[in-house]
Scaffold this active site. Structure first.
Site, PDB file in Angstrom:
ATOM      1  N   ASN A  48      28.530  50.681  34.215  1.00 40.81           N
ATOM      2  CA  ASN A  48      28.668  49.780  35.369  1.00 40.81           C
ATOM      3  C   ASN A  48      29.330  50.477  36.552  1.00 40.81           C
ATOM      4  O   ASN A  48      29.774  49.813  37.486  1.00 40.81           O
ATOM      5  CB  ASN A  48      29.507  48.568  34.980  1.00 40.81           C
ATOM      6  N   HIS A 134      29.490  34.719  31.201  1.00 36.04           N
ATOM      7  CA  HIS A 134      30.094  35.755  30.356  1.00 36.04           C
ATOM      8  C   HIS A 134      31.041  35.172  29.296  1.00 36.04           C
ATOM      9  O   HIS A 134      31.663  34.140  29.509  1.00 36.04           O
ATOM     10  CB  HIS A 134      30.879  36.693  31.284  1.00 36.04           C
ATOM     11  N   GLU A 176      28.653  32.880  37.478  1.00 38.26           N
ATOM     12  CA  GLU A 176      28.652  34.254  37.975  1.00 38.26           C
ATOM     13  C   GLU A 176      27.775  34.284  39.229  1.00 38.26           C
ATOM     14  O   GLU A 176      26.903  33.433  39.392  1.00 38.26           O
ATOM     15  CB  GLU A 176      28.073  35.187  36.891  1.00 38.26           C
ATOM     16  N   SER A 180      25.360  39.039  34.152  1.00 39.29           N
ATOM     17  CA  SER A 180      25.551  40.390  33.641  1.00 39.29           C
ATOM     18  C   SER A 180      24.441  40.869  32.715  1.00 39.29           C
ATOM     19  O   SER A 180      24.258  42.066  32.557  1.00 39.29           O
ATOM     20  CB  SER A 180      26.901  40.484  32.929  1.00 39.29           C
ATOM     21  N   ASP A 205      32.385  34.232  39.491  1.00 37.85           N
ATOM     22  CA  ASP A 205      32.692  35.540  38.896  1.00 37.85           C
ATOM     23  C   ASP A 205      31.791  36.574  39.572  1.00 37.85           C
ATOM     24  O   ASP A 205      30.565  36.528  39.436  1.00 37.85           O
ATOM     25  CB  ASP A 205      32.434  35.470  37.388  1.00 37.85           C
ATOM     26  N   HIS A 208      29.804  41.842  38.842  1.00 40.60           N
ATOM     27  CA  HIS A 208      28.727  42.803  39.115  1.00 40.60           C
ATOM     28  C   HIS A 208      28.284  42.808  40.570  1.00 40.60           C
ATOM     29  O   HIS A 208      27.417  43.584  40.951  1.00 40.60           O
ATOM     30  CB  HIS A 208      27.533  42.520  38.203  1.00 40.60           C
ATOM     31  N   LYS A 236      34.153  47.927  37.542  1.00 41.67           N
ATOM     32  CA  LYS A 236      32.715  48.242  37.619  1.00 41.67           C
ATOM     33  C   LYS A 236      32.451  49.083  38.866  1.00 41.67           C
ATOM     34  O   LYS A 236      32.818  50.242  38.878  1.00 41.67           O
ATOM     35  CB  LYS A 236      31.927  46.954  37.508  1.00 41.67           C
TER      36      LYS A 236
HETATM   37  C1  LIG Z   1      32.602  42.911  32.658  1.00 43.81           C
HETATM   38  C2  LIG Z   1      32.734  41.488  32.974  1.00 43.81           C
HETATM   39  C3  LIG Z   1      33.976  40.848  32.929  1.00 43.81           C
HETATM   40  C4  LIG Z   1      35.203  41.518  32.378  1.00 43.81           C
HETATM   41  O1  LIG Z   1      35.726  42.467  33.239  1.00 43.81           O
HETATM   42  P1  LIG Z   1      36.622  43.659  32.681  1.00 43.81           P
HETATM   43  O2  LIG Z   1      37.381  44.099  33.880  1.00 43.81           O
HETATM   44  O3  LIG Z   1      35.689  44.697  32.163  1.00 43.81           O
HETATM   45  O4  LIG Z   1      37.500  43.112  31.617  1.00 43.81           O
HETATM   46  C5  LIG Z   1      34.038  39.535  33.358  1.00 43.81           C
HETATM   47  N1  LIG Z   1      32.959  38.876  33.789  1.00 43.81           N
HETATM   48  C6  LIG Z   1      31.731  39.447  33.811  1.00 43.81           C
HETATM   49  C7  LIG Z   1      30.575  38.675  34.293  1.00 43.81           C
HETATM   50  C8  LIG Z   1      31.586  40.766  33.383  1.00 43.81           C
HETATM   51  O5  LIG Z   1      30.388  41.326  33.354  1.00 43.81           O
END
Ligand SMILES: *Cc1c(COP(=O)(O)O)cnc(C)c1O
Length: 385
Positions: A48, A134, A176, A180, A205, A208, A236
């Site tokens: 990522n 997620h 989101e 993801s 969220d 990404h 990411k």
């Molecule tokens: C990766 C991810 C997270 C978690 O983030 P980290 O910083 O890796 O713990 C939360 N929400 C989504 C949608 C993700 O893809």
């Protein structure tokens, strides 16, 4: 059965279902290549690190500078003695970047969703959550005292029904902005409009999207009005670690008082704070990298579709190659590995039954040659039946 046998059996069942997961030692070799198990080099389509910032010179320099100045750890939670003055500086930068009143830095993205949502979900609080959200979001909602309702993926009609029926006094829509596993988008503006109509609040969220989408990589909540809490990670596109909540002063005060992941967890360490601080300076200027990444993604999707592969509703740098059964996804992943390509098989329970897939993440450091190698391997796979 003994206690130990119970866990052994559960793990053995996973194996039988083709759902066994294993950690493998690897080494990054720079750019988009990786070496696995100390052996051959593979092209890495599993990261990522969308803008290639994990090895950026300014991020590394500032991580070292902060380490020299402040040490490698802060020794306690921010509410005890860990609240180094740079937190406030960085939080101002984040708020500016996201166009919000204020922001709050937290340990990981997982911890942020798991504990912020747990804190928001008080009694008589509706938490209407997209079905494809997620695992960290689901965990947070399950830990909360709120009323957990899921709506079908991106189905605004279903969401509206839940909002209309709800007798709760507080209501949240949780989604989101970029999903993801499918790389598709939610309509953040439409979610905000629905929220206004039903006196609800919106939690987005942007794990990404942060750094990749929206004006200057500010995420999709930046250009959509009416998002109450935008959450994102620095793990990411931002290249390091940690997460943020971009919100109002009211929300920040509430979370400082009620969010267990902030209150009971040690503050992010100085080297990470240095890397975040530098990334906030670098990211807005990377329009060219962002444009090229999205262009490459579109080209790859089109070529995959021409080969007869389904890429679902992907519109981003996350491109699923949906094959169906777990066994088929595993066999394609291991075929690709033979072709020196690392692209993981994603299976239920991470995705829906019958939608096992290979998940390709494109980054700014993938070259045309890397992508051509992926396509020619997939072409051979198709040709071999
Ligand atoms: C990766 C991810 C997270 C978690 O983030 P980290 O910083 O890796 O713990 C939360 N929400 C989504 C949608 C993700 O893809």
């Amino acid at each position: 059965m003994s206690t130990g046998q119970i866990y052994q059996l559960a793990t053995a069942e996973r194996k039988q279902q083709n759902r066994f997961r294993q950690l493998r030692p690897l080494a990054t070799t720079g750019g988009a290549e990786i070496s696995l198990d100390g052996e051959r080099k593979l092209i890495n389509f599993a990261s990522n690190d969308y803008l290639g910032l994990t090895k950026h010179s300014e991020l590394k320099r500032r991580a070292i500078e902060f380490t020299e100045k402040y040490g490698v750890g802060l020794g306690s939670s921010r509410l005890v003695s860990g609240n180094l003055n740079v937190f406030e500086q960085i939080e101002r930068k984040i708020a500016q970047f996201k166009g919000t009143e204020t922001s709050l830095l937290l340990p990981s993205g997982y911890q942020t969703n798991a504990t912020v949502l747990a804190a928001l979900g008080r009694k008589r609080t509706l938490l209407a959550s997209d079905h494809e959200n997620h695992n960290s979001i689901t965990t947070g909602i399950q830990l909360s005292q709120g009323d957990w309702q899921r709506y079908s993926h991106n189905d605004l009609g279903h969401l509206e029904t839940l909002l209309r029926k709800s007798a709760d006094s507080a209501k949240w829509i949780v989604s989101e902005s970029v999903f993801s596993m499918d790389g598709d988008l939610s309509d953040v503006t439409a979610l905000s409009k629905l929220a206004t109509k039903y006196d609800a609040a919106v939690y987005i969220d942007e794990a990404h999207a942060t750094g990749v989408l929206g004006s200057e990589g500010r995420g999709l909540s930046y250009d959509a009005n009416g998002v109450d809490i935008a959450m994102g990670t620095f793990s990411k596109a931002f290249g390091s670690f940690g997460a943020y909540i971009a919100c109002s002063n009211v929300m920040r005060h509430y979370l400082v008082n009620f969010c267990s992941g902030l209150i009971y967890s040690t503050a992010l360490p100085p080297p990470v704070l240095g890397a975040i601080d530098a990334a906030l300076d670098v990211i807005p200027s990377m329009n060219e990298e962002r444009a090229r990444l999205l262009e490459k993604s579109e080209t790859l999707r089109n070529q995959l579709n021409k080969l007869g592969f389904s890429t679902g509703n992907s519109q981003t740098q996350i491109i699923p190659i949906i094959v169906g059964t777990d066994a088929e996804a595993l066999s394609l992943a291991s075929y690709l590995e033979e072709c020196a390509i690392l692209a993981p098989a994603i299976r239920p329970p991470t995705v829906r039954e019958g939608e096992a897939r290979i998940r390709v993440s494109l980054t700014a450091v993938h070259t045309d040659e890397h992508i051509d190698q992926l396509l020619s391997s997939l072409r051979r796979w198709k040709a071999s039946g």
